[in-house]
Design a protein around this motif. Structure first.
Motif, PDB file in Angstrom:
ATOM      1  N   GLY A  55      -4.380   2.059  -9.322  1.00  0.00           N
ATOM      2  CA  GLY A  55      -3.598   1.145  -8.477  1.00  0.00           C
ATOM      3  C   GLY A  55      -2.389   1.834  -7.868  1.00  0.00           C
ATOM      4  N   PRO A  56      -1.584   1.082  -7.114  1.00  0.00           N
ATOM      5  CA  PRO A  56      -0.414   1.651  -6.438  1.00  0.00           C
ATOM      6  C   PRO A  56       0.716   1.990  -7.402  1.00  0.00           C
ATOM      7  CG  PRO A  56      -0.518  -0.724  -6.089  1.00  0.00           C
ATOM      8  CD  PRO A  56      -1.775  -0.354  -6.811  1.00  0.00           C
ATOM      9  N   LEU A  57       1.436   3.067  -7.071  1.00  0.00           N
ATOM     10  CA  LEU A  57       2.633   3.427  -7.836  1.00  0.00           C
ATOM     11  C   LEU A  57       3.829   2.707  -7.200  1.00  0.00           C
ATOM     12  CD1 LEU A  57       4.349   5.116  -9.828  1.00  0.00           C
ATOM     13  CD2 LEU A  57       4.355   6.960  -8.117  1.00  0.00           C
ATOM     14  N   CYS A  58       4.408   1.770  -7.944  1.00  0.00           N
ATOM     15  CA  CYS A  58       5.573   1.033  -7.447  1.00  0.00           C
ATOM     16  C   CYS A  58       6.831   1.670  -8.007  1.00  0.00           C
ATOM     17  CB  CYS A  58       5.516  -0.432  -7.885  1.00  0.00           C
ATOM     18  SG  CYS A  58       4.113  -1.316  -7.206  1.00  0.00           S
ATOM     19  N   SER A 116       2.244 -11.831  -4.967  1.00  0.00           N
ATOM     20  CA  SER A 116       2.362 -10.764  -3.972  1.00  0.00           C
ATOM     21  C   SER A 116       1.854  -9.440  -4.541  1.00  0.00           C
ATOM     22  CB  SER A 116       3.795 -10.651  -3.434  1.00  0.00           C
ATOM     23  OG  SER A 116       4.654 -10.228  -4.434  1.00  0.00           O
ATOM     24  N   PHE A 117       1.923  -9.258  -5.865  1.00  0.00           N
ATOM     25  CA  PHE A 117       1.300  -8.062  -6.465  1.00  0.00           C
ATOM     26  C   PHE A 117      -0.209  -8.072  -6.221  1.00  0.00           C
ATOM     27  CE2 PHE A 117       4.937  -7.334  -9.644  1.00  0.00           C
ATOM     28  CZ  PHE A 117       5.382  -6.212  -8.975  1.00  0.00           C
ATOM     29  N   VAL A 118      -0.796  -9.264  -6.282  1.00  0.00           N
ATOM     30  CA  VAL A 118      -2.239  -9.360  -6.048  1.00  0.00           C
ATOM     31  C   VAL A 118      -2.551  -8.979  -4.593  1.00  0.00           C
ATOM     32  CG1 VAL A 118      -4.204 -10.945  -5.964  1.00  0.00           C
ATOM     33  CG2 VAL A 118      -2.557 -11.082  -7.865  1.00  0.00           C
ATOM     34  N   ARG A 119      -1.763  -9.515  -3.665  1.00  0.00           N
ATOM     35  CA  ARG A 119      -1.967  -9.194  -2.233  1.00  0.00           C
ATOM     36  C   ARG A 119      -1.805  -7.696  -1.989  1.00  0.00           C
ATOM     37  NH1 ARG A 119       1.477 -10.932   1.859  1.00  0.00           N
ATOM     38  NH2 ARG A 119       3.208 -11.548   0.515  1.00  0.00           N
ATOM     39  N   LEU A 120      -0.774  -7.155  -2.645  1.00  0.00           N
ATOM     40  CA  LEU A 120      -0.469  -5.732  -2.512  1.00  0.00           C
ATOM     41  C   LEU A 120      -1.649  -4.873  -2.980  1.00  0.00           C
ATOM     42  CD1 LEU A 120       1.739  -3.335  -2.591  1.00  0.00           C
ATOM     43  CD2 LEU A 120       2.133  -4.082  -4.908  1.00  0.00           C
ATOM     44  N   CYS A 121      -2.186  -5.226  -4.148  1.00  0.00           N
ATOM     45  CA  CYS A 121      -3.283  -4.413  -4.701  1.00  0.00           C
ATOM     46  C   CYS A 121      -4.540  -4.555  -3.840  1.00  0.00           C
ATOM     47  CB  CYS A 121      -3.557  -4.797  -6.157  1.00  0.00           C
ATOM     48  SG  CYS A 121      -2.180  -4.339  -7.233  1.00  0.00           S
ATOM     49  N   LEU A 153      -4.572  -4.945  -0.576  1.00  0.00           N
ATOM     50  CA  LEU A 153      -4.408  -4.093   0.609  1.00  0.00           C
ATOM     51  C   LEU A 153      -4.529  -2.615   0.236  1.00  0.00           C
ATOM     52  CD1 LEU A 153      -3.847  -4.620   3.674  1.00  0.00           C
ATOM     53  CD2 LEU A 153      -1.525  -3.828   3.243  1.00  0.00           C
ATOM     54  N   TYR A 154      -4.023  -2.281  -0.960  1.00  0.00           N
ATOM     55  CA  TYR A 154      -4.103  -0.887  -1.409  1.00  0.00           C
ATOM     56  C   TYR A 154      -5.570  -0.450  -1.503  1.00  0.00           C
ATOM     57  CZ  TYR A 154      -2.978   3.301  -4.101  1.00  0.00           C
ATOM     58  OH  TYR A 154      -2.828   4.606  -4.528  1.00  0.00           O
ATOM     59  N   GLY A 155      -6.429  -1.417  -1.771  1.00  0.00           N
ATOM     60  CA  GLY A 155      -7.879  -1.133  -1.842  1.00  0.00           C
ATOM     61  C   GLY A 155      -8.515  -0.978  -0.467  1.00  0.00           C
ATOM     62  N   GLN A 156      -7.742  -1.142   0.593  1.00  0.00           N
ATOM     63  CA  GLN A 156      -8.277  -0.964   1.964  1.00  0.00           C
ATOM     64  C   GLN A 156      -7.491   0.160   2.639  1.00  0.00           C
ATOM     65  OE1 GLN A 156      -8.201  -4.901   4.004  1.00  0.00           O
ATOM     66  NE2 GLN A 156      -7.832  -5.723   1.962  1.00  0.00           N
ATOM     67  N   ARG A 179      -2.855   2.560   5.455  1.00  0.00           N
ATOM     68  CA  ARG A 179      -2.264   3.657   6.238  1.00  0.00           C
ATOM     69  C   ARG A 179      -1.650   3.146   7.536  1.00  0.00           C
ATOM     70  NH1 ARG A 179      -6.524   6.794   4.248  1.00  0.00           N
ATOM     71  NH2 ARG A 179      -7.804   6.381   6.094  1.00  0.00           N
ATOM     72  N   LYS A 180      -2.282   2.123   8.107  1.00  0.00           N
ATOM     73  CA  LYS A 180      -1.732   1.536   9.344  1.00  0.00           C
ATOM     74  C   LYS A 180      -0.331   0.954   9.045  1.00  0.00           C
ATOM     75  CE  LYS A 180      -1.632  -0.470  13.450  1.00  0.00           C
ATOM     76  NZ  LYS A 180      -0.654   0.213  14.269  1.00  0.00           N
ATOM     77  N   ALA A 181      -0.237   0.228   7.925  1.00  0.00           N
ATOM     78  CA  ALA A 181       1.066  -0.358   7.556  1.00  0.00           C
ATOM     79  C   ALA A 181       2.087   0.755   7.292  1.00  0.00           C
ATOM     80  CB  ALA A 181       0.910  -1.254   6.330  1.00  0.00           C
ATOM     81  N   GLN A 182       1.636   1.844   6.669  1.00  0.00           N
ATOM     82  CA  GLN A 182       2.550   2.970   6.418  1.00  0.00           C
ATOM     83  C   GLN A 182       3.072   3.561   7.728  1.00  0.00           C
ATOM     84  OE1 GLN A 182      -0.064   5.364   3.861  1.00  0.00           O
ATOM     85  NE2 GLN A 182       1.562   5.314   2.318  1.00  0.00           N
ATOM     86  N   ARG A 183       2.155   3.715   8.676  1.00  0.00           N
ATOM     87  CA  ARG A 183       2.581   4.279   9.974  1.00  0.00           C
ATOM     88  C   ARG A 183       3.567   3.339  10.665  1.00  0.00           C
ATOM     89  NH1 ARG A 183      -2.821   5.874  10.360  1.00  0.00           N
ATOM     90  NH2 ARG A 183      -3.339   4.103  11.701  1.00  0.00           N
TER      91      ARG A 183
END
Ligand code: ADP
Length: 476
Positions: free
Chosen positions: A288-291, A429-434, A436-439, A444-448
């Motif tokens: 999973g994501p590193l927060c 929101s952790f669920v939503r976050l995870c 999106l992290y799976g996509q 990457r689009k959000a990161q850009r």
């Protein structure tokens, strides 16, 4: 632009306990582009004096609240500084506001009244042949400046910025003499607040213009929930209140040149930094994501909400690396959480270099604050392509574009917001976050998008400049 004197209790890179210092260090340099000269008046704490190079004595003050003082002029990191060297007030072990245990110094009213008095004297008579056309005070520590200016008959316009309304600088009315304040102005129209002297109220009532550090916080401050007792005063001053969002120092926080990280241009370059953060915190590779979270540990910052919501992140393979210090109870609770799960790691302390690495290596930066006047770490996150997950309040509401289905569909999301500010909403929101992290593509689009956000000072410095210009024009 007219000359401006900042009166402030901390200023990066010399002395910092929070975002106030970042602003005091970066805004003067951003204002330099508008002409005019900003000088920053700062207390000569021991740790500050230790860091100064060459100084000149600009003025001697034979008796400032019970001791000798002088104003030292110097330049540090592109800043023109006036350091108030008053050993009886500032030369001591411990922190700048309190002792090693965190207890406020008993003489804080005098310590910061002295700063205000020195500011008023500079406004009135100038220093070294330099005179300000505007005095700009920050938070309660600078709040008494207009009172002392009034006593001197000085009518230089005073601008007051609220960085955090939680601190009032209140002190018993009996200290009027000790602080050399005018009895005739100890009333509701000036600095009296429920029978006490309030340095914050003095600043709010004495300012020609009041600003705070985001538009949403400027609105929130008018309500009892956020005004912390000053909402009535602020409603009274509402026509003169403006919200101007903070920027960050784009040189100090630049992923392409940051000496604390493995530099990168594009988000693919984040991975060595992620490994370095995991190594620094003793975390293994995870699915999973590193927060990451970097903060003072106080009730304001919602750390308790995070602890309650954490299972929603950990159940999805996420990780938490947290750096902070403050409330001992929160420190204990965080240590317990870290002991109970291999994907949670906590460092108690203050570490500027590590905070940079965390912004570079994290996938997500967490800011679950109950209130947040502006917040800076979400801005660092945007700049470093580390998506902010923030409470929908204050500056956090103004600086992050929530990954709602609509924002994702139109490709504008830069992070995640949760509301109401509860553990349940944070869990969701952790669920939503995870998800999106799976996509990876959408992530990457959000990161850009995040990295493309303008988070510097340019726009906001222009807004401050406009305020100064309107006041300087009106008073001349
Ligand atoms: P506040 O002013 O309420 O503390 P901000 O987000 O406006 O919150 O600013 C906090 C600043 O202090 C940021 O620059 C953040 O990186 C820094 N900071 C807070 N705690 C730490 C820490 N433990 N180590 C390093 N930097 C920290």
């Amino acid at each position: 632009m007219t000359n401006v004197l900042f009166v402030v209790s901390e200023c990066a890179p010399l002395i910092k306990t929070g975002g106030l210092a970042d602003v005091a260090g970066a805004l003067p340099r951003a204002l330099a582009d508008h002409g005019g000269e900003v000088r920053v008046l700062l207390p000569g704490y021991r740790s500050v004096l230790d860091k100064l190079g060459k100084t000149t004595t600009a003025q001697k003050l034979p008796d400032l609240f019970g001791g000798k003082a002088r104003l030292l002029a110097c330049k540090v990191a592109g800043l023109d500084l006036l350091i108030l060297d008053a050993p009886h007030l500032y030369d001591r072990d411990g922190g700048i506001y309190g002792d090693e245990t965190g207890k406020d110094w008993d003489d804080n009213p005098e310590r910061f009244a002295a700063l205000c008095k020195a500011g008023a004297m500079i406004a009135d008579a100038g220093v070294d042949g330099w005179r300000p056309g505007i005095v700009h005070g920050h938070d309660w520590q600078a709040g008494l400046t207009p009172e002392y200016m009034h006593d001197l008959g000085c009518d230089v316009p005073f601008v007051f910025t609220i960085h955090n309304i939680a601190f009032h600088g209140n002190v018993a009315g009996e200290r009027l003499d000790a602080l050399g304040l005018d009895y005739g102005r100890f009333d509701a129209d000036h600095f009296e607040f429920w029978g006490q002297i309030s340095a914050l109220k003095a600043g709010l009532m004495g300012a020609a213009k009041i600003t705070t550090v985001s538009r949403t916080y400027a609105e929130e401050l008018l309500t009892p929930d956020f005004g912390m007792g000053m909402d009535g005063v602020l409603r009274h001053r509402q026509p003169d209140l403006a919200g101007i969002v903070n920027g960050i120092d784009l040189d100090a926080w630049n992923p392409e040149t940051d000496p604390n990280i493995t530099p990168y241009k594009a988000t693919a370059g984040k991975s060595p930094n992620k490994k370095a953060v995991q190594a620094a915190f003793g975390l293994r590779k995870a699915d999973g994501p590193l927060c990451v979270l970097v903060s003072r540990l106080t009730e304001q910052k919602g750390i308790d909400l995070l602890l309650e919501a954490l299972p929603a992140l950990l159940d999805r393979g996420g990780q938490l690396a947290l750096l902070g210090s403050g409330d001992p109870r929160l420190e204990v609770a965080l240590h317990e959480a870290a002991a109970g799960h291999p994907n949670v790691s906590v460092k108690i302390g203050y570490d500027e270099a590590l905070s940079h690495l965390m912004m570079a290596g994290g996938d997500v930066v967490l800011v679950p604050s109950r209130f947040e006047p502006c917040g800076l770490t979400q801005l660092y996150g945007l700049r470093y392509g580390t998506l902010p997950l923030v409470a929908l309040t204050g500056g956090l509401a103004d600086t992050v574009i929530n990954a709602s289905p609509a924002a994702l569909a139109s490709g504008v999301a830069t992070g995640f917001q949760f509301y109401p500010v509860t553990a349940q909403a944070l869990s969701n929101s952790f669920v939503r976050l995870c998800d999106l992290y799976g996509q990876p593509k959408a992530w990457r689009k959000a990161q850009r998008n995040a990295m493309a956000q303008p988070v510097g000072w340019e726009t906001s410095a222009a807004e401050y400049h406009e305020i100064y210009a309107s006041l300087a024009g009106a008073s001349s």
